[in-house]
Scaffold this active site. Structure first.
Site, short mmCIF file in Angstrom:
data_model
loop_
_atom_site.label_atom_id
_atom_site.label_comp_id
_atom_site.label_asym_id
_atom_site.label_seq_id
_atom_site.Cartn_x
_atom_site.Cartn_y
_atom_site.Cartn_z
NE ARG A 159 -12.09 -1.58 -3.52
CZ ARG A 159 -11.68 -0.44 -2.97
NH1 ARG A 159 -11.89 0.71 -3.58
NH2 ARG A 159 -11.03 -0.46 -1.83
CB CYS A 206 -11.20 -5.64 1.48
SG CYS A 206 -10.34 -4.58 2.65
P1 FAD Z 1 -7.62 -10.04 -11.01
O1 FAD Z 1 -7.73 -10.33 -9.56
O2 FAD Z 1 -6.78 -10.93 -11.84
O3 FAD Z 1 -9.09 -10.00 -11.64
C1 FAD Z 1 -10.13 -9.29 -10.99
C2 FAD Z 1 -11.31 -9.17 -11.97
O4 FAD Z 1 -10.94 -8.34 -13.05
C3 FAD Z 1 -11.74 -10.51 -12.59
O5 FAD Z 1 -13.13 -10.49 -12.76
C4 FAD Z 1 -11.03 -10.51 -13.93
O6 FAD Z 1 -11.68 -11.31 -14.89
C5 FAD Z 1 -11.08 -9.04 -14.29
N1 FAD Z 1 -9.97 -8.65 -15.16
C6 FAD Z 1 -8.64 -8.73 -14.89
N2 FAD Z 1 -7.93 -8.28 -15.93
C7 FAD Z 1 -8.82 -7.88 -16.88
C8 FAD Z 1 -8.69 -7.35 -18.18
N3 FAD Z 1 -7.50 -7.09 -18.75
N4 FAD Z 1 -9.84 -7.10 -18.89
C9 FAD Z 1 -11.06 -7.35 -18.35
N5 FAD Z 1 -11.23 -7.85 -17.11
C10 FAD Z 1 -10.12 -8.13 -16.39
N6 FAD Z 1 -8.21 -3.30 -4.22
C11 FAD Z 1 -8.57 -2.01 -4.10
O7 FAD Z 1 -9.42 -1.53 -4.86
N7 FAD Z 1 -7.99 -1.20 -3.16
C12 FAD Z 1 -7.04 -1.64 -2.31
O8 FAD Z 1 -6.56 -0.89 -1.48
C13 FAD Z 1 -6.61 -3.00 -2.43
N8 FAD Z 1 -5.65 -3.50 -1.62
C14 FAD Z 1 -5.25 -4.79 -1.79
C15 FAD Z 1 -4.20 -5.26 -1.00
C16 FAD Z 1 -3.76 -6.57 -1.14
C17 FAD Z 1 -2.63 -7.07 -0.28
C18 FAD Z 1 -4.36 -7.43 -2.12
C19 FAD Z 1 -3.87 -8.83 -2.30
C20 FAD Z 1 -5.40 -6.95 -2.90
C21 FAD Z 1 -5.86 -5.63 -2.73
N9 FAD Z 1 -6.90 -5.12 -3.51
C22 FAD Z 1 -7.25 -3.81 -3.41
C23 FAD Z 1 -7.64 -6.00 -4.43
C24 FAD Z 1 -7.10 -6.06 -5.88
O9 FAD Z 1 -5.75 -5.65 -5.94
C25 FAD Z 1 -7.96 -5.21 -6.82
O10 FAD Z 1 -9.30 -5.67 -6.86
C26 FAD Z 1 -7.43 -5.19 -8.25
O11 FAD Z 1 -8.19 -4.31 -9.03
C27 FAD Z 1 -7.42 -6.56 -8.91
O12 FAD Z 1 -6.60 -6.47 -10.07
P2 FAD Z 1 -5.90 -7.74 -10.69
O13 FAD Z 1 -5.12 -7.27 -11.88
O14 FAD Z 1 -5.19 -8.51 -9.67
O15 FAD Z 1 -7.19 -8.52 -11.23
N1 EPU Z 2 -11.00 -0.68 11.55
C1 EPU Z 2 -11.15 -1.35 12.74
N2 EPU Z 2 -10.91 -2.70 12.74
C2 EPU Z 2 -10.54 -3.39 11.62
C3 EPU Z 2 -10.42 -2.69 10.42
C4 EPU Z 2 -10.64 -1.31 10.40
O1 EPU Z 2 -11.49 -0.77 13.75
O2 EPU Z 2 -10.34 -4.59 11.72
C5 EPU Z 2 -11.22 0.78 11.56
C6 EPU Z 2 -9.91 1.54 11.31
O3 EPU Z 2 -9.22 1.74 12.53
C7 EPU Z 2 -10.42 2.83 10.70
C8 EPU Z 2 -11.66 2.39 9.91
O4 EPU Z 2 -12.08 1.14 10.49
O5 EPU Z 2 -10.81 3.73 11.68
C9 EPU Z 2 -11.40 2.24 8.41
O6 EPU Z 2 -10.37 1.28 8.21
P1 EPU Z 2 -9.37 1.34 6.97
O7 EPU Z 2 -8.72 2.67 6.92
O8 EPU Z 2 -8.52 0.12 7.01
O9 EPU Z 2 -10.32 1.31 5.71
P2 EPU Z 2 -11.35 0.24 5.24
O10 EPU Z 2 -12.59 0.98 4.87
O11 EPU Z 2 -11.50 -0.90 6.19
C10 EPU Z 2 -10.69 0.49 2.75
C11 EPU Z 2 -10.59 -0.41 1.56
C12 EPU Z 2 -9.19 -0.98 1.41
C13 EPU Z 2 -8.19 0.15 1.34
C14 EPU Z 2 -8.31 0.96 2.61
C15 EPU Z 2 -7.36 2.16 2.63
C16 EPU Z 2 -12.70 -1.50 1.05
C17 EPU Z 2 -13.52 -2.74 1.18
N3 EPU Z 2 -11.53 -1.52 1.67
O12 EPU Z 2 -10.63 -0.31 3.91
O13 EPU Z 2 -9.17 -1.68 0.15
O14 EPU Z 2 -6.88 -0.37 1.18
O15 EPU Z 2 -9.65 1.46 2.72
O16 EPU Z 2 -7.90 3.19 1.89
O17 EPU Z 2 -13.12 -0.55 0.40
C18 EPU Z 2 -9.52 -3.76 -0.94
O18 EPU Z 2 -10.46 -3.24 -1.52
O19 EPU Z 2 -9.15 -4.94 -1.18
C19 EPU Z 2 -8.79 -2.99 0.08
C20 EPU Z 2 -7.83 -3.52 0.80
#
Ligand code: FAD
Ligand code: EPU
Length: 281
Positions: A159, A206
């Site tokens: 990240r 997250c």
């Molecule tokens: P924004 O939220 O618009 O911006 C994030 C940052 O990036 C800001 O600092 C912004 O200034 C910068 N930025 C954006 N565009 C540019 C650009 N073109 N050049 C330079 N800087 C830029 N993240 C994960 O890593 N894994 C997940 O599994 C995951 N699951 C998600 C699930 C949900 C339902 C939601 C809502 C979010 C989730 N996220 C997850 C978080 C998010 O999608 C990521 O952090 C993603 O990388 C953000 O991208 P964005 O385009 O929305 O950026």
């Molecule tokens: N768990 C719980 N309770 C909870 C949440 C999770 O017990 O409320 C347990 C799950 O059952 C599992 C373990 O914790 O055994 C790990 O959970 P999960 O697979 O959901 O993964 P996570 O580490 O909590 C990360 C990323 C997510 C990504 C998922 C799937 C981060 C901070 N979060 O979650 O990314 O989607 O893995 O790979 O790294 C994001 O970054 O915004 C994000 C959503």
């Protein structure tokens, strides 16, 4: 006098974020290098899909730069393995098209609602794969000009990316691996299954990064903080690391809740670092 390359408008940033909170800002939607140059003459921020942002209720004073349609290449993606794509290309569409073309490398990003630039800036990922797996090179708008930088120079880790100060990712070169639509789909099914428990309501994903080797969501769950509320902001029952906007949450509610969770976790000896980017606080 020449026409300006881009015309700003005042918007509520709530409409540009997945959490649906955030106040006003001047939005500069740019389509080319001239637009970028003009938009970045005053202090600015850059927004992608707004899926990792908590924007203050008072909004932000800086200009907000957003890459427009000419930076969205999702339709142009024709299955080449080594390809430059605009930074406004939505990741979900790209992941789907790569699968259809039988190309592997992006399927771990299934379910991340970002655009390519934001995914690069955050090195978005899951435990099934992250942006750095396929990223070869980026085109940056920095210091008033475009330049290309190899991915190896971006300090990509969990990240995290180290972009030069003020840099805007305008394009990214990805290298995908030939596979089959079936094999890519089978892997996507696993990713989908792992995400099945995540909440569907408005969020920014997250809130916190995972501490090494742990799930912040699990720790928040064990601490009994699910369901904790401030106004319409709530810690999700489905996953402890998701803070939801139940409808009428303000940014102040969301921040207060996140700080409460952080303080409670600190009192239990767990230091949590925000994954979200905070704007205007
Ligand atoms: P924004 O939220 O618009 O911006 C994030 C940052 O990036 C800001 O600092 C912004 O200034 C910068 N930025 C954006 N565009 C540019 C650009 N073109 N050049 C330079 N800087 C830029 N993240 C994960 O890593 N894994 C997940 O599994 C995951 N699951 C998600 C699930 C949900 C339902 C939601 C809502 C979010 C989730 N996220 C997850 C978080 C998010 O999608 C990521 O952090 C993603 O990388 C953000 O991208 P964005 O385009 O929305 O950026
Ligand atoms: N768990 C719980 N309770 C909870 C949440 C999770 O017990 O409320 C347990 C799950 O059952 C599992 C373990 O914790 O055994 C790990 O959970 P999960 O697979 O959901 O993964 P996570 O580490 O909590 C990360 C990323 C997510 C990504 C998922 C799937 C981060 C901070 N979060 O979650 O990314 O989607 O893995 O790979 O790294 C994001 O970054 O915004 C994000 C959503």
């Amino acid at each position: 006098m020449a026409e300006p390359a881009v015309a700003p408008r005042t918007v509520r940033l709530a409409a540009y974020t997945t959490l649906k909170v955030g106040g006003p800002a001047e939005l500069w939607e740019v389509e080319d290098e001239a637009g970028l140059r003009e938009a970045t003459r005053e202090p600015y921020r850059v927004i992608g899909g707004g899926s990792n942002l908590l924007v203050a209720d008072a909004g932000v004073v800086e200009r907000v730069v957003r890459l427009g349609r000419s930076f969205n290449d999702v339709r142009a993606f024709d299955g080449r393995t080594d390809v430059w794509l605009g930074a406004a290309t939505p990741l979900p569409g790209l992941v789907r098209r790569a699968q259809k073309a039988g190309l592997s490398g992006l399927e771990g990003l299934l379910g991340v609602p970002a655009v390519l630039g934001g995914a690069v800036a955050m090195n978005a990922g899951t435990r099934f794969g992250e942006m750095s797996d396929t990223l070869q090179e980026v085109e940056l708008f920095v210091g008033g000009a475009l330049e290309r930088v190899p991915a190896g120079e971006l300090g990509l880790s969990y990240r995290h990316a180290e972009l030069p100060e003020g840099a805007i990712v305008t394009r990214a070169r990805l290298k995908l691996t030939p596979s089959t639509p079936e094999a890519v789909q089978a892997y996507m099914d696993q990713v989908d299954a792992a995400r099945a428990g995540q909440p569907k309501l408005k969020s920014a994903g997250c809130a916190f990064k995972n501490p090494p080797g742990e799930s912040a969501g699990r720790l928040i769950d064990v601490a009994g903080l699910k369901g904790r509320r401030v106004g319409d902001a709530m810690v999700a029952f489905e996953h402890g690391n998701f803070v939801l906007n139940l409808g009428a949450a303000t940014a102040a509610d969301v921040l207060a809740l996140v700080e409460e969770v952080r303080a409670e976790m600190r009192s239990r000896g767990v230091e949590l670092e925000l994954e979200w980017r905070l704007w205007g606080f």
